[in-house]
Design a protein around this motif. Structure first.
Motif, PDB file in Angstrom:
ATOM      1  N   MET A   1       0.804  -1.060   0.291  1.00 16.53           N
ATOM      2  CA  MET A   1       0.005  -0.388   0.044  1.00 16.53           C
ATOM      3  C   MET A   1       0.692   0.941  -0.407  1.00 16.53           C
ATOM      4  N   ILE A   2       0.531   2.434  -0.687  1.00 20.36           N
ATOM      5  CA  ILE A   2       0.794   3.811  -0.407  1.00 20.36           C
ATOM      6  C   ILE A   2       1.414   4.224   1.223  1.00 20.36           C
ATOM      7  N   PRO A   3       2.311   4.851   0.494  1.00 22.18           N
ATOM      8  CA  PRO A   3       2.477   5.378   2.416  1.00 22.18           C
ATOM      9  C   PRO A   3       1.923   6.535   2.542  1.00 22.18           C
ATOM     10  N   LEU A   4       1.600   7.009   4.349  1.00 23.75           N
ATOM     11  CA  LEU A   4       0.429   7.884   3.981  1.00 23.75           C
ATOM     12  C   LEU A   4       1.122   8.766   5.286  1.00 23.75           C
ATOM     13  N   SER A   5       1.033  10.459   5.189  1.00 29.94           N
ATOM     14  CA  SER A   5       1.744  10.978   5.767  1.00 29.94           C
ATOM     15  C   SER A   5       0.939  11.877   6.289  1.00 29.94           C
ATOM     16  N   VAL A   6       0.770  13.234   7.610  1.00 33.90           N
ATOM     17  CA  VAL A   6       0.133  14.201   8.012  1.00 33.90           C
ATOM     18  C   VAL A   6       1.163  15.292   7.798  1.00 33.90           C
ATOM     19  N   LEU A   7      -0.100  15.765   6.897  1.00 30.65           N
ATOM     20  CA  LEU A   7       0.108  17.492   7.089  1.00 30.65           C
ATOM     21  C   LEU A   7      -0.527  18.459   8.217  1.00 30.65           C
ATOM     22  N   ASP A   8      -0.156  19.170   9.305  1.00 35.49           N
ATOM     23  CA  ASP A   8      -0.525  19.462   9.911  1.00 35.49           C
ATOM     24  C   ASP A   8      -0.654  21.123  10.081  1.00 35.49           C
ATOM     25  N   LEU A   9      -1.793  21.960  10.201  1.00 38.18           N
ATOM     26  CA  LEU A   9      -1.824  23.080  10.551  1.00 38.18           C
ATOM     27  C   LEU A   9      -1.970  23.279  11.853  1.00 38.18           C
ATOM     28  N   SER A  10      -2.141  22.422  13.108  1.00 38.64           N
ATOM     29  CA  SER A  10      -2.526  22.938  14.094  1.00 38.64           C
ATOM     30  C   SER A  10      -3.939  24.045  14.326  1.00 38.64           C
ATOM     31  N   PRO A  11      -4.757  23.399  13.688  1.00 42.32           N
ATOM     32  CA  PRO A  11      -6.112  24.158  13.350  1.00 42.32           C
ATOM     33  C   PRO A  11      -6.776  24.662  14.995  1.00 42.32           C
ATOM     34  N   VAL A  12      -7.324  26.175  15.145  1.00 44.94           N
ATOM     35  CA  VAL A  12      -7.662  26.885  16.182  1.00 44.94           C
ATOM     36  C   VAL A  12      -9.331  26.107  16.344  1.00 44.94           C
ATOM     37  N   ALA A  13      -9.826  25.715  16.999  1.00 39.97           N
ATOM     38  CA  ALA A  13     -11.295  25.551  17.062  1.00 39.97           C
ATOM     39  C   ALA A  13     -12.396  26.336  17.918  1.00 39.97           C
ATOM     40  N   ALA A  14     -12.973  26.707  17.263  1.00 43.82           N
ATOM     41  CA  ALA A  14     -14.088  27.943  18.326  1.00 43.82           C
ATOM     42  C   ALA A  14     -14.008  27.410  20.099  1.00 43.82           C
ATOM     43  N   GLY A  15     -14.070  28.097  21.010  1.00 41.80           N
ATOM     44  CA  GLY A  15     -14.051  27.421  22.323  1.00 41.80           C
ATOM     45  C   GLY A  15     -12.687  27.028  22.863  1.00 41.80           C
ATOM     46  N   SER A  16     -11.788  26.928  22.109  1.00 41.61           N
ATOM     47  CA  SER A  16     -10.402  26.624  22.394  1.00 41.61           C
ATOM     48  C   SER A  16      -9.401  27.810  22.514  1.00 41.61           C
ATOM     49  N   SER A  17      -8.170  27.075  22.041  1.00 41.58           N
ATOM     50  CA  SER A  17      -7.056  28.482  21.961  1.00 41.58           C
ATOM     51  C   SER A  17      -5.901  27.884  21.491  1.00 41.58           C
ATOM     52  N   GLY A  18      -4.798  28.444  20.595  1.00 46.06           N
ATOM     53  CA  GLY A  18      -3.929  28.211  19.971  1.00 46.06           C
ATOM     54  C   GLY A  18      -2.854  27.770  20.970  1.00 46.06           C
ATOM     55  N   ALA A  19      -2.806  27.819  22.534  1.00 48.98           N
ATOM     56  CA  ALA A  19      -1.727  26.607  23.072  1.00 48.98           C
ATOM     57  C   ALA A  19      -1.887  25.812  22.741  1.00 48.98           C
ATOM     58  N   GLU A  20      -3.502  25.109  23.090  1.00 49.54           N
ATOM     59  CA  GLU A  20      -4.364  24.284  22.535  1.00 49.54           C
ATOM     60  C   GLU A  20      -3.881  23.339  21.693  1.00 49.54           C
ATOM     61  N   ALA A  21      -4.555  24.162  20.525  1.00 52.45           N
ATOM     62  CA  ALA A  21      -3.912  23.268  19.543  1.00 52.45           C
ATOM     63  C   ALA A  21      -2.433  23.341  18.451  1.00 52.45           C
ATOM     64  N   LEU A  22      -1.961  23.568  19.878  1.00 50.44           N
ATOM     65  CA  LEU A  22       0.085  23.307  19.342  1.00 50.44           C
ATOM     66  C   LEU A  22      -0.019  21.663  20.044  1.00 50.44           C
ATOM     67  N   ARG A  23      -0.445  21.396  21.690  1.00 48.16           N
ATOM     68  CA  ARG A  23      -0.107  20.915  21.900  1.00 48.16           C
ATOM     69  C   ARG A  23      -1.321  19.492  21.597  1.00 48.16           C
ATOM     70  N   ASN A  24      -2.479  19.639  20.911  1.00 44.71           N
ATOM     71  CA  ASN A  24      -2.919  18.862  20.056  1.00 44.71           C
ATOM     72  C   ASN A  24      -2.377  17.951  18.588  1.00 44.71           C
ATOM     73  N   SER A  25      -1.165  19.131  18.192  1.00 46.20           N
ATOM     74  CA  SER A  25      -0.354  18.547  17.189  1.00 46.20           C
ATOM     75  C   SER A  25       0.477  17.765  17.938  1.00 46.20           C
ATOM     76  N   LEU A  26       0.628  17.872  19.282  1.00 48.23           N
ATOM     77  CA  LEU A  26       1.844  16.677  19.472  1.00 48.23           C
ATOM     78  C   LEU A  26       1.490  15.749  19.843  1.00 48.23           C
ATOM     79  N   ASP A  27       0.336  15.555  20.401  1.00 44.88           N
ATOM     80  CA  ASP A  27      -1.000  14.717  20.552  1.00 44.88           C
ATOM     81  C   ASP A  27      -0.487  13.443  19.304  1.00 44.88           C
TER      82      ASP A  27
END
Length: 340
Positions: A1-27
């Motif tokens: 099967m073809i390799p898969l990868s991730v492109l992450d923009l660290s999305p910020v959701a309404a009601g959340s924060s930029g700091a949480e978005a960056l922590r979500n990226s690490l997760d």
């Protein structure tokens, strides 16, 4: 099967924060590493409330330190925003700390609006596109090949004994494909927002590729947007966040990502529903079976060597699950070694 990868923009959701978005990226990076994804690339955007990814070199170091095997890179560093010497030195430092696991993806666009671009000192003359000049300078710093009488001849990018990681050119046009082929670099096509035909660009890259010291054969990544869920209906519900974000950005409204409930209640005009329908032609939305079938057709047409997926939805748990389902759909192996 073809390799898969991730492109992450660290999305910020309404009601959340930029700091949480960056922590979500690490997760999410830890999850991708465990699932057998090949790469984890982070983007560079500025002055966008829905995106926390503004400093890819910093995030690359954090993600590489939090993972064990996955390649980590920039998708990409927007070169017109940066001095080439700084890019070379920062990525040599990353390569020194995480040898064999770093990728340097370079983009031509500023990743922001014109005013913010000027604040970044992207260029002194707003009418000048100096990407090619900066790219050539970056290569000369890496190879220490400035002419004898050049003022940069005596400048050494440090650490001097570390080679720059593999260079990838990112693009959404035929020009980027041709340049990547000409210099013998890897190529990643941004199908998730490109107006240009992905098939034409990626086949052109492969046909025109000239071997280089860094890469003997072409390698093309198809970057796309996908939302995968347990059912087609649930995936459609989650993807409504993308629909509203797309409409708002077309209207010049840059807000954190709305919830599916907010998106469902939004009073779209007929013209806006038409915009959504056209944008949906670029998205891969559905159950893992549906997404695999849709993606497989595009993979075959573009002759992609790898697929890189971005998923910009409101709920982080749903985003995690989307990548889990994609890993199942394409039979990823957790023990797979990074490639390219």
């Amino acid at each position: 099967m073809i390799p898969l990868s991730v492109l992450d923009l660290s999305p910020v959701a309404a009601g959340s924060s930029g700091a949480e978005a960056l922590r979500n990226s690490l997760d999410l990076a830890r999850l991708a590493d465990a699932l057998g994804y090949t790469r984890y690339w982070v983007a560079e955007h500025h002055n966008l409330p829905s995106i926390a990814s503004s400093a890819p070199d910093i995030m690359i170091g954090q993600i590489a330190a939090a993972t064990a095997r996955i390649r980590v890179g920039s998708g990409g560093v927007m070169l017109p925003n940066h001095a080439p010497l700084m890019v070379v030195e920062r990525f040599r430092v990353l390569e020194a700390l995480f040898p064999g696991r770093i990728d340097l993806g370079l983009g031509r666009a500023p990743g922001t609006d014109p005013v913010t671009s000027y604040a970044l000192r992207r260029r002194q003359d707003a009418g000048e596109d100096d990407f090619l000049q900066r790219f050539q300078e970056l290569i000369l710093f890496e190879s220490n090949a400035f002419p004898q009488d050049h003022p940069f001849r005596s400048v050494r990018a440090m650490p001097q004994d570390v080679a720059l990681p593999p260079i990838w050119l990112l693009g959404s046009s035929g020009y980027s494909a041709q340049l990547a082929a000409l210099v013998g670099a890897g190529f990643s096509f941004a199908h998730h927002f490109a107006e240009h035909d992905a098939v034409a660009a990626m086949l052109s890259y492969r046909e025109q590729f000239k071997p280089s010291a860094a890469r003997a054969i072409p390698y093309a990544i198809l970057a796309c947007a996908a939302v995968c869920a347990d059912s087609d209906a649930e995936a459609e519900r989650l993807a409504s966040t993308i629909d509203l974000n797309f409409v708002r950005r077309r209207r010049g409204e840059y807000l954190p990502l709305a919830s599916p409930e907010e998106a469902a209640a939004y009073p779209y005009s007929p013209a806006e529903r038409g915009l959504i329908a056209r944008n949906r032609a670029r998205l891969f939305v559905g159950s893992k079976t549906t997404v695999r079938e849709k993606l497989s057709s595009m993979i075959e047409a573009t002759q992609a060597d790898e697929v890189m997926v971005t998923t910009m939805i409101h709920d982080h748990a749903a985003r995690r699950h989307s990548y889990e389902l994609l890993a199942e759909a394409f039979a990823l192996s957790p023990a797979a070694a990074p490639v390219g």
